[in-house]
Design a protein around this motif. Structure first.
Motif, PDB file in Angstrom:
ATOM      1  N   MET A  51       0.824  -1.207   0.000  1.00  0.00           N
ATOM      2  CA  MET A  51       0.000   0.000   0.000  1.00  0.00           C
ATOM      3  C   MET A  51       0.858   1.258   0.000  1.00  0.00           C
ATOM      4  SD  MET A  51      -3.134  -0.833   2.607  1.00  0.00           S
ATOM      5  CE  MET A  51      -4.488  -1.925   2.151  1.00  0.00           C
ATOM      6  N   VAL A  52       1.912   1.244   0.813  1.00  0.00           N
ATOM      7  CA  VAL A  52       2.814   2.396   0.873  1.00  0.00           C
ATOM      8  C   VAL A  52       3.460   2.625  -0.490  1.00  0.00           C
ATOM      9  CG1 VAL A  52       4.984   3.243   1.847  1.00  0.00           C
ATOM     10  CG2 VAL A  52       3.264   2.229   3.347  1.00  0.00           C
ATOM     11  N   TYR A  53       3.891   1.543  -1.140  1.00  0.00           N
ATOM     12  CA  TYR A  53       4.494   1.684  -2.468  1.00  0.00           C
ATOM     13  C   TYR A  53       3.507   2.319  -3.449  1.00  0.00           C
ATOM     14  CZ  TYR A  53       8.060  -1.636  -0.818  1.00  0.00           C
ATOM     15  OH  TYR A  53       9.065  -2.257  -0.117  1.00  0.00           O
ATOM     16  N   GLY A  54       2.286   1.784  -3.498  1.00  0.00           N
ATOM     17  CA  GLY A  54       1.295   2.286  -4.447  1.00  0.00           C
ATOM     18  C   GLY A  54       0.919   3.730  -4.189  1.00  0.00           C
ATOM     19  N   VAL A  55       0.652   4.055  -2.928  1.00  0.00           N
ATOM     20  CA  VAL A  55       0.259   5.425  -2.583  1.00  0.00           C
ATOM     21  C   VAL A  55       1.400   6.394  -2.870  1.00  0.00           C
ATOM     22  CG1 VAL A  55      -0.336   6.960  -0.675  1.00  0.00           C
ATOM     23  CG2 VAL A  55      -1.454   4.728  -0.886  1.00  0.00           C
ATOM     24  N   GLY A  56       2.626   6.008  -2.540  1.00  0.00           N
ATOM     25  CA  GLY A  56       3.775   6.880  -2.792  1.00  0.00           C
ATOM     26  C   GLY A  56       3.959   7.167  -4.270  1.00  0.00           C
ATOM     27  N   ILE A  57       3.845   6.141  -5.095  1.00  0.00           N
ATOM     28  CA  ILE A  57       4.022   6.315  -6.539  1.00  0.00           C
ATOM     29  C   ILE A  57       2.941   7.219  -7.122  1.00  0.00           C
ATOM     30  CG2 ILE A  57       3.923   5.098  -8.761  1.00  0.00           C
ATOM     31  CD1 ILE A  57       5.205   2.699  -7.340  1.00  0.00           C
ATOM     32  N   VAL A  58       1.679   6.963  -6.754  1.00  0.00           N
ATOM     33  CA  VAL A  58       0.587   7.758  -7.318  1.00  0.00           C
ATOM     34  C   VAL A  58       0.610   9.185  -6.779  1.00  0.00           C
ATOM     35  CG1 VAL A  58      -1.923   7.996  -7.421  1.00  0.00           C
ATOM     36  CG2 VAL A  58      -0.866   5.766  -7.779  1.00  0.00           C
ATOM     37  N   THR A  59       0.952   9.369  -5.510  1.00  0.00           N
ATOM     38  CA  THR A  59       1.059  10.727  -4.962  1.00  0.00           C
ATOM     39  C   THR A  59       2.093  11.528  -5.727  1.00  0.00           C
ATOM     40  OG1 THR A  59       0.423   9.982  -2.739  1.00  0.00           O
ATOM     41  CG2 THR A  59       1.585  12.083  -2.906  1.00  0.00           C
ATOM     42  N   LEU A  61       3.331  15.758  -9.767  1.00  0.00           N
ATOM     43  CA  LEU A  61       4.117  16.160 -10.940  1.00  0.00           C
ATOM     44  C   LEU A  61       3.271  16.439 -12.177  1.00  0.00           C
ATOM     45  CD1 LEU A  61       7.146  13.698 -10.664  1.00  0.00           C
ATOM     46  CD2 LEU A  61       7.065  16.113 -10.014  1.00  0.00           C
ATOM     47  N   THR A  62       2.084  15.827 -12.260  1.00  0.00           N
ATOM     48  CA  THR A  62       1.308  15.934 -13.495  1.00  0.00           C
ATOM     49  C   THR A  62       0.002  16.701 -13.348  1.00  0.00           C
ATOM     50  OG1 THR A  62       0.210  13.797 -13.074  1.00  0.00           O
ATOM     51  CG2 THR A  62       2.255  13.767 -14.365  1.00  0.00           C
ATOM     52  N   SER A  63      -0.293  17.190 -12.144  1.00  0.00           N
ATOM     53  CA  SER A  63      -1.527  17.953 -11.946  1.00  0.00           C
ATOM     54  C   SER A  63      -1.228  19.170 -11.085  1.00  0.00           C
ATOM     55  CB  SER A  63      -2.598  17.074 -11.282  1.00  0.00           C
ATOM     56  OG  SER A  63      -2.276  16.810  -9.928  1.00  0.00           O
ATOM     57  N   ASP A  64      -2.253  19.963 -10.830  1.00  0.00           N
ATOM     58  CA  ASP A  64      -2.072  21.153  -9.997  1.00  0.00           C
ATOM     59  C   ASP A  64      -2.382  20.889  -8.528  1.00  0.00           C
ATOM     60  OD1 ASP A  64      -4.751  20.761 -10.235  1.00  0.00           O
ATOM     61  OD2 ASP A  64      -5.242  22.780 -10.956  1.00  0.00           O
ATOM     62  N   GLN A  65      -2.485  19.614  -8.147  1.00  0.00           N
ATOM     63  CA  GLN A  65      -2.742  19.285  -6.750  1.00  0.00           C
ATOM     64  C   GLN A  65      -1.513  19.514  -5.893  1.00  0.00           C
ATOM     65  OE1 GLN A  65      -4.343  15.200  -6.798  1.00  0.00           O
ATOM     66  NE2 GLN A  65      -6.162  15.999  -5.801  1.00  0.00           N
ATOM     67  N   GLY A  66      -1.738  19.971  -4.669  1.00  0.00           N
ATOM     68  CA  GLY A  66      -0.657  20.069  -3.711  1.00  0.00           C
ATOM     69  C   GLY A  66      -0.328  18.709  -3.122  1.00  0.00           C
ATOM     70  N   LEU A  67       0.715  18.648  -2.300  1.00  0.00           N
ATOM     71  CA  LEU A  67       1.165  17.378  -1.757  1.00  0.00           C
ATOM     72  C   LEU A  67       0.114  16.730  -0.856  1.00  0.00           C
ATOM     73  CD1 LEU A  67       3.368  15.272  -1.365  1.00  0.00           C
ATOM     74  CD2 LEU A  67       4.314  16.684   0.496  1.00  0.00           C
ATOM     75  N   GLU A  68      -0.472  17.511   0.069  1.00  0.00           N
ATOM     76  CA  GLU A  68      -1.429  16.914   0.997  1.00  0.00           C
ATOM     77  C   GLU A  68      -2.701  16.419   0.300  1.00  0.00           C
ATOM     78  OE1 GLU A  68      -4.709  16.256   3.555  1.00  0.00           O
ATOM     79  OE2 GLU A  68      -4.593  17.999   2.211  1.00  0.00           O
ATOM     80  N   PRO A  69      -3.338  17.220  -0.568  1.00  0.00           N
ATOM     81  CA  PRO A  69      -4.525  16.702  -1.260  1.00  0.00           C
ATOM     82  C   PRO A  69      -4.209  15.497  -2.143  1.00  0.00           C
ATOM     83  CG  PRO A  69      -4.429  19.086  -1.435  1.00  0.00           C
ATOM     84  CD  PRO A  69      -3.109  18.640  -0.871  1.00  0.00           C
ATOM     85  N   ALA A  70      -3.044  15.513  -2.794  1.00  0.00           N
ATOM     86  CA  ALA A  70      -2.670  14.383  -3.650  1.00  0.00           C
ATOM     87  C   ALA A  70      -2.455  13.125  -2.811  1.00  0.00           C
ATOM     88  CB  ALA A  70      -1.406  14.714  -4.441  1.00  0.00           C
ATOM     89  N   PHE A  71      -1.799  13.285  -1.668  1.00  0.00           N
ATOM     90  CA  PHE A  71      -1.560  12.138  -0.781  1.00  0.00           C
ATOM     91  C   PHE A  71      -2.869  11.611  -0.224  1.00  0.00           C
ATOM     92  CE2 PHE A  71      -1.076  10.732   3.658  1.00  0.00           C
ATOM     93  CZ  PHE A  71      -0.322   9.587   3.444  1.00  0.00           C
ATOM     94  N   ARG A  72      -3.749  12.510   0.221  1.00  0.00           N
ATOM     95  CA  ARG A  72      -5.021  12.092   0.805  1.00  0.00           C
ATOM     96  C   ARG A  72      -5.889  11.369  -0.231  1.00  0.00           C
ATOM     97  NH1 ARG A  72      -9.060  15.683   0.717  1.00  0.00           N
ATOM     98  NH2 ARG A  72      -7.588  17.400   0.972  1.00  0.00           N
ATOM     99  N   GLU A  73      -5.964  11.914  -1.413  1.00  0.00           N
ATOM    100  CA  GLU A  73      -6.782  11.306  -2.463  1.00  0.00           C
ATOM    101  C   GLU A  73      -6.201   9.970  -2.913  1.00  0.00           C
ATOM    102  OE1 GLU A  73      -7.498  12.535  -6.979  1.00  0.00           O
ATOM    103  OE2 GLU A  73      -8.477  13.922  -5.579  1.00  0.00           O
ATOM    104  N   ALA A  74      -4.887   9.919  -3.069  1.00  0.00           N
ATOM    105  CA  ALA A  74      -4.248   8.660  -3.480  1.00  0.00           C
ATOM    106  C   ALA A  74      -4.400   7.608  -2.395  1.00  0.00           C
ATOM    107  CB  ALA A  74      -2.766   8.896  -3.794  1.00  0.00           C
ATOM    108  N   SER A  75      -4.221   8.001  -1.141  1.00  0.00           N
ATOM    109  CA  SER A  75      -4.331   7.047  -0.036  1.00  0.00           C
ATOM    110  C   SER A  75      -5.730   6.457   0.028  1.00  0.00           C
ATOM    111  CB  SER A  75      -4.000   7.727   1.295  1.00  0.00           C
ATOM    112  OG  SER A  75      -2.677   8.205   1.306  1.00  0.00           O
ATOM    113  N   PHE A  76      -6.742   7.316   0.044  1.00  0.00           N
ATOM    114  CA  PHE A  76      -8.105   6.825   0.212  1.00  0.00           C
ATOM    115  C   PHE A  76      -8.519   5.931  -0.951  1.00  0.00           C
ATOM    116  CE2 PHE A  76     -12.662   6.995  -0.388  1.00  0.00           C
ATOM    117  CZ  PHE A  76     -13.138   6.710   0.884  1.00  0.00           C
TER     118      PHE A  76
END
Length: 482
Positions: free
Chosen positions: A278-286, A291-306
């Motif tokens: 799970m950590v690998y997948g969430v880290g890669i997608v975050t 890098l490819t969208s206008d999302q910040g780190l926290e929203p990208a991490f939260r969305e990828a994690s959930f």
């Protein structure tokens, strides 16, 4: 001749229990006075009457104990009979579905898939949404019972590994099925209550907290809102992520944890592997989203994690822009969805245990090629995986992959586009719940699939929950001639 009376007796009792469970959503709607209560009450009476009649008709069986062949029939019958009766409140009451759509919804609920054909969940009567959540919860509990009691005995998909003498999942801790059932019910109910309380504390509406809570622990994904967890961004997503992970862990480990054996929980290789992947997948997608969208780190991490945890555990909730990830993000989601959660949980797909053993077998084979004289064997948690376990496991994994390909082709023959077909079968056979493709994009549901395609997906959901081979065995003529 196979005596089906013990099977009929148990099925009848389960149908009665299912009908009794309908009284709760019926009471809710009757108290609220929205007009849907009498329809659910009618479904409950019809269900209890039919189940009681079947149980009485089969009560004269010479023995109530089940043999292996009867266990196969019972396991399959549960997942066919209960959805059929569980669909009645959706047919007789709101949303007044057709038989096909109601069966799709009920099978999706009881198999904890989480796919839906209903648009406008926010406007459904409270009792209907509560019943959908209860289908998830009851299905998740039944799945855990079967995974821990029946599948190891039936030697399906390598699950007999969990009955061998040196492995303490069942034999040394809870030697009797009644003890397993009692302990499992306590853990399952406790986790559900904790989840609902947490959702209430973070501000969910009471109905949402209850339905989302029972669906989370069951890794079922039925939400009372079209927006799913997009209705509760932030704290809701973080809390949901935690409880989805808990719901995908082996329930027996929670029993051991509260019984004073924490090393069994924290030392479980399935749990460690699942969290690591799970950590690998969430880290890669975050990283990819940053890098490819206008999302910040926290929203990208939260969305990828959930969303990745939801797919990984086969829950089926979603939030944020997950539907528009496309490309790389959906490839990662597809891969983690193939893995699934831990064995002996309500999660679906291949399971962490099977993937671990297959990867170990591949590594051992590569080592043998490089060093032919080395006597290496496949081992899991320090124990050798016996040949019968390995053969059953490889057969299951191969059958799983072939079933995805075969059923995807079958879906395209009904007029479904290839992308919707592939992800439709993937989400159904893995009991994941989330669709992707042109046919899903309009509503986020499976309502636009042709009627025949929905029956193919119903079959896929049942195959995924019945461990494939348990269903295939029943169509062999010699099974009935023995």
């Amino acid at each position: 001749m196979l005596d089906l009376r013990p099977v009929g007796f148990i099925i009848g009792l389960l149908v009665v229990a299912l009908g009794a469970a309908m009284l709760l959503p019926a009471s809710v709607d009757l108290l609220l006075g929205d007009g849907n209560g009498p329809a659910i009450l009618q479904a409950a009476m019809l269900t209890m009457f039919t189940g009681g009649a079947v149980a009485l008709a089969c009560a004269n069986a010479p023995t109530k104990q089940l043999g292996i062949r009867q266990a196969f029939v019972l396991t399959a019958a549960i997942w066919f009979a209960l959805p059929a009766f569980g669909s009645l409140p959706l047919i007789l009451g709101e949303p007044d579905l057709t038989f096909t759509d109601a069966m799709f919804e009920a099978v999706s609920g009881i198999t904890t898939t989480g796919s839906t054909v209903i648009v406008g969940l926010d406007h459904l009567p409270a009792g209907t949404n509560l019943w959908r959540g209860m289908l998830n919860w009851l299905g998740g509990l039944g799945i855990a019972f079967i995974a821990m009691i029946f599948l190891p005995v039936m030697r399906v998909g390598g699950m007999q590994f969990f009955r061998t003498e040196g492995f303490d999942t069942l034999g040394k801790v809870l030697p009797r099925a009644t003890d397993i059932a009692r302990a499992l019910l306590g853990v399952y109910t406790g986790l559900t209550a904790l989840c609902i309380a947490t959702y209430l504390l973070i501000g969910m509406e009471p109905l949402d907290a209850v339905v989302n809570g029972v669906a989370t622990i069951a890794t079922g994904g039925f939400s009372p809102s079209d927006a799913s967890f997009g209705k509760y961004p932030g704290a809701g997503e973080y809390a949901g992520t935690v409880f989805m992970i808990l719901g995908a862990m082996p329930y027996i480990r929670f029993v051991q944890l509260v019984s004073g054996a924490p090393q069994a929980f924290f030392g479980d290789s399935q749990i460690r592997a699942m969290l690591r992947w799970m950590v690998y997948g969430v880290g890669i997608v975050t990283l990819w989203r940053v890098l490819t969208s206008d999302q910040g780190l926290e929203p990208a991490f939260r969305e990828a994690s959930f969303n990745l945890v939801s797919v990984f555990t086969g829950t089926g909730f979603f939030s944020g822009s997950f539907a528009n990830w496309g490309g790389f993000g959906m490839v990662v989601a597809f891969c983690v969805g193939m893995i699934g959660g831990c064995s002996s949980s309500s999660s679906g797909a291949l399971s962490v245990f099977r993937v671990q053993v297959v990867l170990t077998a591949i590594r051992v084979q590569i080592e043998r090629i490089g060093m032919p004289d080395r006597m290496a064997s496949v081992r899991y948690e320090g124990r050798r995986v016996e040949d019968d376990v390995m053969n059953a496991l490889i057969l299951y994994v191969t059958g799983y992959i072939l079933a995805i390909g075969t059923l995807s082709v079958a879906l395209t023959l009904t007029g479904v586009d290839p992308t919707s077909a592939l992800f439709g079968v993937w989400t159904s056979i893995g009991n994941i719940g989330y669709g992707y493709g042109p046919l899903v994009a309009r509503t986020g549901t499976f309502i636009d699939f042709p009627e025949l395609a929905k029956w193919v997906l119903i079959l896929a959901m049942l195959m995924g929950r019945l461990a494939l081979l348990a269903l295939v065995v029943l169509v062999l003529p010699r099974f009935w001639r023995q």
